[in-house]
Design a protein around this motif. Structure first.
Motif, PDB file in Angstrom:
ATOM      1  N   ASP A   1     -41.921 -30.025  31.315  1.00  0.00           N
ATOM      2  CA  ASP A   1     -42.223 -30.816  32.512  1.00  0.00           C
ATOM      3  C   ASP A   1     -42.879 -29.964  33.591  1.00  0.00           C
ATOM      4  N   SER A   2     -42.318 -28.792  33.857  1.00  0.00           N
ATOM      5  CA  SER A   2     -42.877 -27.904  34.883  1.00  0.00           C
ATOM      6  C   SER A   2     -42.517 -26.461  34.593  1.00  0.00           C
TER       7      SER A   2
ATOM      8  N   GLU B   1     -47.520 -27.003  30.570  1.00  0.00           N
ATOM      9  CA  GLU B   1     -46.979 -28.319  30.891  1.00  0.00           C
ATOM     10  C   GLU B   1     -47.488 -29.364  29.908  1.00  0.00           C
TER      11      GLU B   1
ATOM     12  N   ALA C   1     -38.649 -22.759  32.608  1.00  0.00           N
ATOM     13  CA  ALA C   1     -39.341 -24.049  32.494  1.00  0.00           C
ATOM     14  C   ALA C   1     -38.317 -25.175  32.425  1.00  0.00           C
TER      15      ALA C   1
END
Length: 305
Positions: A212-213, A250, A219
Motif C-alpha cells: 500500500d505504501s 507500491e 512497508a
C-alpha cells in the motif's frame, strides 16, 4: 362505627379535599405543570392536568426538530411536564410548551452526555456549508464535515437523511450552541471490527497482500482479509537493505507471513516465507555408462533414524 373505620373515612375525605382544592387551583402564565396525555393528533397533544381545565401542546411547542412526529413520539398515557404560555386558547384550554419547560433540563442532559462521552444515534436532517445539521433531544446540533465520519467526507450530500452515531463535543446553553461529532464513534467501531478480525488471525499464517505504501522503516501491506499490516524493513529480505523501495514498489503483490498480532497490530515478514521449491527432492541422475548417482535427499529418503 369503629375508630379504625372513622380514621379511614377521615383520610378519604382529606384526600378528596386535596384533590378538589388542586382541581380549582388557579394556574398562571409561566407556571410549570405536569399532566397525562389524553389524546394526540398530528398537530397537538391534549393533557389531563387533574384540574378544571385541560392543557394543549402544539407540535411546534413540543420540539424544535422539524422531523418531529407527534403521533410517533407522543402516546396517550405519557406523562409530560410543560410550561404555561397562555391561560386560554380561545376554547378555555391552557396553552403549554414542553419545549420551554424542558430546555434547562435538556441542556443539563446534553452537558452530561458531553462529560460522559455518551454515544447516541441522530438523523442528518440538513446539509449546510461546512457540515451537517441533526437534532438531539430537540436541540439543533451542528456536525462539522471533518467530524462526520472516521475519515474526512468530501461529498456531504451522501449523508443526507442518514442516521449516524455521535458524541457531544460542545454544549453551551447560553449561546444555544450544540456541536456533535460522528468521528469518534465511527473510529471506535472500526477499531472494534479490526480487533475482531485480528483475533482471528493466526501467527504463522501465510497470506497474499499488496504493497500500500512505503516508509523509511518498512512497508504497509493490505492483506487479502481486508486488514493492513506492517512489513518492517528488517523482515523484507535476508540481505540488509537501506530502503524498502530497493525491493518493493507500491501496488506490488507479495506473499507474507504473520509473525505477531501483539497490541492489536499485525507484524509481517517476507523473508520468513520459505520458497516453494526449497523442499523439493533432488532429481535422480542417470548416466549411460551404467553408473547412477542421487542427491543427498534421495539417499536419505526412507531411512529411519
Amino acid at each position: 362505627m369503629s375508630e379504625e373505620q372513622k380514621e379511614i373515612r377521615q383520610e378519604t375525605m382529606e384526600d378528596f379535599a386535596k384533590e378538589l382544592e388542586a382541581s380549582f387551583k388557579k394556574i398562571n402564565q409561566g407556571d410549570v405543570v405536569t399532566g397525562i396525555v389524553a389524546a394526540v393528533t398530528e398537530t397537538e397533544a391534549v393533557l389531563d392536568l387533574g384540574s378544571y381545565v385541560q392543557g394543549v401542546i402544539r407540535r411546534e411547542d413540543m420540539s424544535k426538530d422539524p422531523d418531529f412526529r407527534m403521533e410517533q413520539e407522543i402516546h396517550p398515557g405519557d406523562e409530560i411536564t410543560a410550561t404555561v404560555i397562555s391561560t386560554d386558547d380561545g376554547e378555555g384550554n391552557l396553552v403549554l410548551s414542553r419545549r420551554e419547560a424542558n430546555e434547562k433540563m435538556v441542556w443539563d442532559k446534553l452537558t452530561d452526555m458531553m462529560t460522559e462521552r455518551t454515544i447516541v444515534p441522530v438523523k442528518i436532517g440538513e446539509i449546510v456549508k461546512g457540515g451537517a445539521v441533526a437534532y438531539l433531544e430537540g436541540i439543533r446540533g451542528f456536525i462539522p464535515a471533518s467530524k462526520l465520519a472516521a475519515e474526512y467526507v468530501e461529498n456531504l450530500e451522501d449523508y443526507q437523511g442518514r442516521t449516524i452515531d455521535v458524541t457531544v463535543i460542545t454544549a453551551d446553553p447560553e449561546s444555544g450552541r450544540l456541536v456533535l461529532s460522528g468521528r469518534e464513534p465511527a473510529r471506535a467501531k472500526l477499531d472494534q471490527e479490526r480487533s475482531k478480525k485480528i483475533a482471528k488471525c493466526q501467527v504463522g499464517a501465510i497470506m497474499e497482500g499488496t504493497v500500500d505504501s512505503l516508509k523509511d522503516y518498512g512497508a504497509f501491506i493490505n492483506l487479502e482479509n481486508g486488514l493492513s499490516g506492517l512489513l518492517h524493513i528488517s523482515q523484507i529480505s535476508n540481505q540488509r537493505i537501506k530502503h524498502p523501495g530497493v525491493v518493493l514498489k507500491e501496488g506490488q503483490k507479495v506473499k507474507v507471513k504473520i509473525i505477531s498480532t501483539a497490541d492489536n497490530k499485525i507484524s509481517l515478514s517476507m523473508k520468513a516465507v520459505e520458497p516453494e521449491d526449497e523442499m523439493k527432492e533432488e532429481p535422480f541422475d542417470y548416466h549411460e555408462e551404467g553408473q547412477a548417482s542421487t542427491g543427498l535427499g534421495a539417499l536419505l529418503k526412507g531411512l529411519k533414524f
